[in-house]
Design an enzyme around this catalytic site. Sequence first.
Site, mmCIF file in Angstrom:
data_model
loop_
_atom_site.group_PDB
_atom_site.id
_atom_site.type_symbol
_atom_site.label_atom_id
_atom_site.label_comp_id
_atom_site.label_asym_id
_atom_site.label_seq_id
_atom_site.Cartn_x
_atom_site.Cartn_y
_atom_site.Cartn_z
ATOM 1 C CE LYS A 1 23.685 -5.686 -6.141
ATOM 2 N NZ LYS A 1 22.344 -5.505 -6.690
HETATM 3 C C1 5RP Z 1 21.996 -9.245 -10.000
HETATM 4 C C2 5RP Z 1 21.908 -7.991 -9.281
HETATM 5 C C3 5RP Z 1 20.669 -7.663 -8.547
HETATM 6 O O1 5RP Z 1 20.381 -6.326 -8.740
HETATM 7 C C4 5RP Z 1 20.932 -7.925 -7.110
HETATM 8 O O2 5RP Z 1 21.114 -9.265 -6.892
HETATM 9 C C5 5RP Z 1 19.925 -7.265 -6.145
HETATM 10 O O3 5RP Z 1 18.774 -7.902 -6.109
HETATM 11 P P1 5RP Z 1 18.357 -8.930 -4.981
HETATM 12 O O4 5RP Z 1 18.103 -8.115 -3.749
HETATM 13 O O5 5RP Z 1 17.115 -9.535 -5.557
HETATM 14 O O6 5RP Z 1 19.482 -9.910 -4.774
HETATM 15 O O7 5RP Z 1 22.841 -7.232 -9.241
HETATM 16 O O8 5RP Z 1 23.301 -9.513 -10.362
#
Ligand code: 5RP
Length: 260
Positions: free
Chosen positions: A172
């Site tokens: 991610k």
């Molecule tokens: C924090 C994360 C969150 O899950 C990620 O940032 C996703 O959320 P957003 O769309 O609010 O950024 O991994 O480290």
Amino acid sequence: MQWGMKNRLSRIFDPVSKKTVMLAVDHGYFQGPTTGLRDLGKAVAPLLPYADSLMITRGALRNWISPEMNKPIVLRVSGGQSILKELSNEVLTTSIQEAIRLNASAVTCSIYVGGEFEKESLANLAKLVDLGEEYGITVLAVTAVGKEMERDARYLGLASRIAVELGAHMVKTYYCKDFEQIVEACGNVPVLIAGGKKIDEKDALLMARNAVDAGAKGVDMGRNVFQSDNPAGMIKAVRAVVHDKAAVEQAYQVYKEGKK
Ligand code: 5RP
């Protein structure tokens, strides 16, 4: 990849589109009572039917989510720091046995490339991948880069590729210009985008559209869904982009429709 791992991974991705809309609600692990998630159960309940999977910590799961829900869990197993201190200083907080007891379909931890505790965070990922391989659970690596670094294809690409090299099964990262270069550098490992800070709904949908067009296998989105003035409409709109190839304007109508 072993059978169990493949099976767990296949629960996360839609069988037709081969993509995913993961709902991220793990923010409290370092942010505490995040806006929109103070009552996490109440926030998540209307969104869950539209999420392909739920990214969450074990404490939040036990407190606010019914064990009878049937969405795959992507369990956040790193933490140990807070917004008051150095964010990169994470440890693994939940054992793989606990992940299995909670019926997690995947586990996740963050890496902080260029951060003060870069090496430790990479070691966390490597360790988690070893455990995941041993027990048949896939690992999602969440990429963060050092505070002074641009969130661009160079640095996010560096972090994402390192995650792949360490064996992550999903990555991610954030959307940025030249995103396709990041996807290419990750080979066959599916890349998802985080939503980041709350932005205008149409802009968030455009970001998701651009990311999927550049090869992302979906989103792992939090604040742009649960902090929206129409969270259920927004997640439906994101689904339209990710699964139904909807154009931004079409998806925006889905969001607006639910507002009426
Ligand atoms: C924090 C994360 C969150 O899950 C990620 O940032 C996703 O959320 P957003 O769309 O609010 O950024 O991994 O480290």
